[in-house]
Design a protein around this motif. Structure first.
Motif, PDB file in Angstrom:
ATOM      1  N   MET A  52      11.625  -1.554  66.122  1.00  0.00           N
ATOM      2  CA  MET A  52      13.042  -1.711  66.448  1.00  0.00           C
ATOM      3  C   MET A  52      13.753  -2.434  65.301  1.00  0.00           C
ATOM      4  O   MET A  52      14.862  -2.064  64.903  1.00  0.00           O
ATOM      5  CB  MET A  52      13.191  -2.504  67.753  1.00  0.00           C
ATOM      6  CG  MET A  52      14.620  -2.823  68.171  1.00  0.00           C
ATOM      7  SD  MET A  52      14.673  -3.883  69.643  1.00  0.00           S
ATOM      8  CE  MET A  52      14.124  -5.456  68.938  1.00  0.00           C
ATOM      9  N   TRP A  53      13.091  -3.459  64.762  1.00  0.00           N
ATOM     10  CA  TRP A  53      13.649  -4.190  63.618  1.00  0.00           C
ATOM     11  C   TRP A  53      13.758  -3.289  62.384  1.00  0.00           C
ATOM     12  O   TRP A  53      14.738  -3.357  61.650  1.00  0.00           O
ATOM     13  CB  TRP A  53      12.778  -5.404  63.281  1.00  0.00           C
ATOM     14  CG  TRP A  53      12.786  -6.472  64.318  1.00  0.00           C
ATOM     15  CD1 TRP A  53      13.750  -6.732  65.249  1.00  0.00           C
ATOM     16  CD2 TRP A  53      11.749  -7.437  64.549  1.00  0.00           C
ATOM     17  NE1 TRP A  53      13.393  -7.792  66.039  1.00  0.00           N
ATOM     18  CE2 TRP A  53      12.172  -8.251  65.635  1.00  0.00           C
ATOM     19  CE3 TRP A  53      10.520  -7.705  63.963  1.00  0.00           C
ATOM     20  CZ2 TRP A  53      11.411  -9.304  66.115  1.00  0.00           C
ATOM     21  CZ3 TRP A  53       9.753  -8.759  64.436  1.00  0.00           C
ATOM     22  CH2 TRP A  53      10.183  -9.550  65.506  1.00  0.00           C
ATOM     23  N   VAL A  54      12.733  -2.469  62.181  1.00  0.00           N
ATOM     24  CA  VAL A  54      12.744  -1.557  61.022  1.00  0.00           C
ATOM     25  C   VAL A  54      13.930  -0.594  61.131  1.00  0.00           C
ATOM     26  O   VAL A  54      14.654  -0.361  60.158  1.00  0.00           O
ATOM     27  CB  VAL A  54      11.418  -0.769  60.933  1.00  0.00           C
ATOM     28  CG1 VAL A  54      11.517   0.328  59.862  1.00  0.00           C
ATOM     29  CG2 VAL A  54      10.264  -1.704  60.603  1.00  0.00           C
ATOM     30  N   ALA A  55      14.120  -0.029  62.314  1.00  0.00           N
ATOM     31  CA  ALA A  55      15.239   0.894  62.538  1.00  0.00           C
ATOM     32  C   ALA A  55      16.568   0.198  62.280  1.00  0.00           C
ATOM     33  O   ALA A  55      17.489   0.786  61.691  1.00  0.00           O
ATOM     34  CB  ALA A  55      15.198   1.441  63.963  1.00  0.00           C
ATOM     35  N   ALA A  56      16.675  -1.070  62.701  1.00  0.00           N
ATOM     36  CA  ALA A  56      17.917  -1.823  62.497  1.00  0.00           C
ATOM     37  C   ALA A  56      18.143  -2.122  61.022  1.00  0.00           C
ATOM     38  O   ALA A  56      19.278  -2.050  60.528  1.00  0.00           O
ATOM     39  CB  ALA A  56      17.867  -3.128  63.293  1.00  0.00           C
ATOM     40  N   PHE A  57      17.069  -2.455  60.304  1.00  0.00           N
ATOM     41  CA  PHE A  57      17.183  -2.791  58.877  1.00  0.00           C
ATOM     42  C   PHE A  57      17.797  -1.629  58.092  1.00  0.00           C
ATOM     43  O   PHE A  57      18.749  -1.806  57.329  1.00  0.00           O
ATOM     44  CB  PHE A  57      15.808  -3.144  58.305  1.00  0.00           C
ATOM     45  CG  PHE A  57      15.823  -3.430  56.821  1.00  0.00           C
ATOM     46  CD1 PHE A  57      16.273  -4.645  56.342  1.00  0.00           C
ATOM     47  CD2 PHE A  57      15.398  -2.465  55.918  1.00  0.00           C
ATOM     48  CE1 PHE A  57      16.299  -4.908  54.977  1.00  0.00           C
ATOM     49  CE2 PHE A  57      15.417  -2.716  54.547  1.00  0.00           C
ATOM     50  CZ  PHE A  57      15.872  -3.943  54.078  1.00  0.00           C
ATOM     51  N   PHE A  58      17.275  -0.439  58.291  1.00  0.00           N
ATOM     52  CA  PHE A  58      17.812   0.721  57.575  1.00  0.00           C
ATOM     53  C   PHE A  58      19.117   1.217  58.202  1.00  0.00           C
ATOM     54  O   PHE A  58      19.983   1.762  57.522  1.00  0.00           O
ATOM     55  CB  PHE A  58      16.775   1.845  57.536  1.00  0.00           C
ATOM     56  CG  PHE A  58      15.570   1.511  56.705  1.00  0.00           C
ATOM     57  CD1 PHE A  58      15.686   1.324  55.345  1.00  0.00           C
ATOM     58  CD2 PHE A  58      14.323   1.354  57.293  1.00  0.00           C
ATOM     59  CE1 PHE A  58      14.581   1.000  54.565  1.00  0.00           C
ATOM     60  CE2 PHE A  58      13.201   1.026  56.527  1.00  0.00           C
ATOM     61  CZ  PHE A  58      13.337   0.854  55.165  1.00  0.00           C
ATOM     62  N   GLY A  59      19.236   0.994  59.521  1.00  0.00           N
ATOM     63  CA  GLY A  59      20.468   1.396  60.204  1.00  0.00           C
ATOM     64  C   GLY A  59      21.686   0.635  59.711  1.00  0.00           C
ATOM     65  O   GLY A  59      22.815   1.126  59.810  1.00  0.00           O
ATOM     66  N   MET A  60      21.475  -0.569  59.181  1.00  0.00           N
ATOM     67  CA  MET A  60      22.584  -1.350  58.637  1.00  0.00           C
ATOM     68  C   MET A  60      23.332  -0.571  57.562  1.00  0.00           C
ATOM     69  O   MET A  60      24.562  -0.548  57.526  1.00  0.00           O
ATOM     70  CB  MET A  60      22.066  -2.666  58.040  1.00  0.00           C
ATOM     71  CG  MET A  60      21.610  -3.693  59.043  1.00  0.00           C
ATOM     72  SD  MET A  60      20.999  -5.181  58.204  1.00  0.00           S
ATOM     73  CE  MET A  60      20.454  -6.153  59.615  1.00  0.00           C
ATOM     74  N   MET A  61      22.572   0.103  56.676  1.00  0.00           N
ATOM     75  CA  MET A  61      23.218   0.824  55.577  1.00  0.00           C
ATOM     76  C   MET A  61      23.791   2.165  56.029  1.00  0.00           C
ATOM     77  O   MET A  61      24.739   2.663  55.418  1.00  0.00           O
ATOM     78  CB  MET A  61      22.234   1.021  54.427  1.00  0.00           C
ATOM     79  CG  MET A  61      21.874  -0.276  53.709  1.00  0.00           C
ATOM     80  SD  MET A  61      23.303  -1.359  53.413  1.00  0.00           S
ATOM     81  CE  MET A  61      24.307  -0.357  52.344  1.00  0.00           C
ATOM     82  N   THR A  62      23.240   2.730  57.092  1.00  0.00           N
ATOM     83  CA  THR A  62      23.847   3.942  57.658  1.00  0.00           C
ATOM     84  C   THR A  62      25.203   3.592  58.252  1.00  0.00           C
ATOM     85  O   THR A  62      26.206   4.281  58.022  1.00  0.00           O
ATOM     86  CB  THR A  62      22.942   4.558  58.744  1.00  0.00           C
ATOM     87  OG1 THR A  62      21.642   4.792  58.214  1.00  0.00           O
ATOM     88  CG2 THR A  62      23.512   5.871  59.240  1.00  0.00           C
TER      89      THR A  62
END
Length: 587
Positions: free
Chosen positions: A106-116
């Motif tokens: 979930m954290w990994v998805a959020a980390f990259f989702g920040m730039m999306t």
């Protein structure tokens, strides 16, 4: 009916399966690489421009322009739509299904989702325009139409994808953004605050002898009607009223929920280390999840975490950009920074709080995955709060969660009403948007009384389908996002460049003038500060000079005085010696 079953079943599984996860994560990873890991390399900057600027009138002050809202109001309205039931029940369900390791992914998805999310907001501001009512209109449909469709060869594709996105968003707004949220509100409220006399008054509506359309009770209808009236008063008032309510409720509900969560985590502080250990161990080793419980595979651990991160913050779906585009900001990058913070607040803070509450309170056995008696995936968080906040036979924890769900879900309804209105506006024009708002408000009552989940599953599919055209647009326009970002960063370092503020010459010119005015005012303030500093410096220097002069004069006077005294003393001594000598001579 077969078509609906296909949309709610196979198509839903495909969109929200590894296809959707790969598309969303892949876009986030690409934007992270292209911007040189902006969310990390410029961490201090985006925190300063978001959390660090909340008390600035420029950021949080109300905007006089009827077509704009403040940057803070835009964030709160976006968070109102993203922070919902999924942040509470969804996270606990992900842990129960995929184990503690789901939290890591979930954290990994959020980390990259920040730039999306950052990229969506940058494009949203760059391609927005004013509608006939003077209100900003922006979103994926506009950067698909004017960005992807700017070239003759792709003009038809950009327009087609823009229309599809608007249709998907419109349909999703009635389900996941309305009925699904209201149904959760009613279910939690009825459970936490039971009124048997109303709950036992059963009401059934059937289409034929075998199909039940509505099976509910008087309590659900009363709650649904109350929610509909309140929502009407806010939604029919437009984005200004929605933003005003959101900026008051969202900070309050987030802080209250985080404080309550921290209280539970603090009481169970000795289990925090074990919880983090379980998260990291089972993230890469499915056998470590609940002692290798049957059915838990590494693929399930990862997919549950990714889905929760994506469902929670909606980065990549192109939804929140529709309200971020209403911001009074001039710089696309500055609103992009709020997009990064939005994902951070939603997933890294709120979802993590939920995860730690579940993992430290003992409501689920970290060794076996067995839940405490009476708990379901949806009620784990309520049980965790009850373990601390239960007094005199009253489960105040469940009551607190019911109120939290009410606030989270209701503000989600408010936020999605704006998304749907913007999608309707794109398809049918501004004048008829009141029709959509009226229908949206009426649909709330159906969410309170309907039992069938088919409509919500279909809506959930359309919500997922929004990502496809949106991410095609983000990927196609990624070079532009990088160019706008580099332009902003170079100007911050002092390079004299023309700011990239809008795709449209008239808006670009207007924004440049406003930006120059703001910078001019800042320069005047800076000049005044310098002038004041110089005045103070001169006054201090003069004071020092006077002090030195006085000291020197005093020193000279003292020296002169000493010399005069010495001279007088010597004269007196000589005269006295002469007088003595004369006396001796006479003798």
């Amino acid at each position: 009916m077969a078509v609906l079953d296909f949309i709610a079943g196979d198509l839903n599984s495909f969109i929200w399966g590894w296809f959707g996860i790969a598309l969303l994560l892949g876009t986030g990873i690409l934007m992270t690489v292209l911007t040189k890991c902006f969310q990390v390399s410029h961490f201090g900057h985006w925190m300063k421009k978001t959390l660090g600027s909340l008390f600035s009138k420029k950021v949080s002050g109300h905007v006089k322009d009827k077509g704009s809202i403040s940057q803070f109001q835009a964030l709160c309205t976006a968070l109102a739509a993203t922070i919902g039931v999924g942040n509470i029940a969804g996270v606990s369900a992900a842990i129960a299904t995929g184990g503690p390791g789901a939290v890591f992914w979930m954290w990994v998805a959020a980390f990259f989702g920040m730039m999306t999310n950052y990229s969506e907001n940058v494009l949203g501001i760059y391609y927005r325009r004013k509608n006939p009512d003077g209100e900003w209109s922006g979103g994926a449909m506009y950067y698909l139409q004017d960005g992807l469709g700017r070239k003759k060869a792709t003009k038809w594709l950009g327009k087609l994808l823009a229309i599809l996105f608007a249709i998907f968003a419109l349909l999703a707004s009635f389900g996941i953004g309305n009925m699904g949220q209201v149904n959760k509100i009613v279910a939690n409220f009825v459970s936490a605050f039971p009124v048997p006399a109303l709950s036992e008054a059963q009401i059934d509506v059937t289409v034929n002898q075998s199909t039940s359309l509505i099976s509910t009770n008087l309590y659900n209808i009363i709650i649904g009607f109350g929610l509909m009236i309140i929502a009407a008063l806010i939604i029919l008032g437009g984005i200004k009223r929605i933003a005003t309510v959101a900026e008051k409720i969202v900070p309050f509900m987030v802080v209250l929920y985080v404080v309550g969560s921290l209280a539970i985590i603090g009481i169970n502080y000795d289990a925090v280390g074990t919880a983090f250990g379980a998260i990291f161990k089972s993230a890469f080793n499915a056998e470590a999840a609940f002692g290798g419980a049957v059915g838990i595979t590494l693929s399930k651990v990862m997919s549950q975490g990714f889905k929760r991160g994506i469902f929670s913050n909606e980065a990549g779906l192109g939804s929140s950009v529709m309200v971020h585009s209403n911001s009074n900001v001039k710089e696309p990058v500055q609103q992009g920074l709020w997009g990064i913070f939005e994902v951070f607040a939603d997933t890294i803070i709120v979802c993590t709080m939920t995860a730690l509450v579940v993992l430290t309170s003992g409501v689920i056995d970290l060794n076996t995955g067995v839940k405490v008696a009476g708990a379901t995936d949806d009620t784990l968080v309520a049980k965790a709060f009850d373990s601390v906040f239960s007094f005199g036979g009253f489960n105040f924890g469940s009551m607190f969660i019911a109120i939290a769900v009410l606030l989270f879900a209701f503000t989600t309804v408010l936020g999605w009403s704006h998304y749907g209105a913007k999608a309707w506006e794109y398809l049918f024009g501004t004048k008829s948007s009141f029709i959509y708002k009226a229908v949206f408000v009426v649909v709330i009552i159906f969410g309170a009384v309907m039992t069938s989940s088919v409509a919500w599953d279909v809506s959930d599919t359309f919500n997922g389908l929004m990502m496809v055209p949106n991410l095609i647009g983000v990927l196609a326009l990624s070079p532009l996002v990088v160019k706008i970002t580099n332009n902003y960063l170079k100007r911050r370092k002092g390079e004299r460049l023309t700011p990239m503020l809008s795709n449209f010459a008239d808006i670009q010119s207007d924004m440049e003038a406003q930006l120059a005015m703001e910078n001019g005012e800042a320069a005047v303030v800076a000049a005044e500060v310098i002038e004041n500093a110089e005045t103070v410096a001169v006054e201090e220097a003069a004071e020092v000079a006077e002090t030195v002069a006085v000291e020197e004069v005093t020193e000279v006077a003292e020296t002169v005085a000493v010399e005069e005294v010495t001279e007088v003393a010597e004269t007196v001594a000589v005269e006295e010696a002469a007088e003595v000598a004369e006396t001796v001579a006479e003798s």
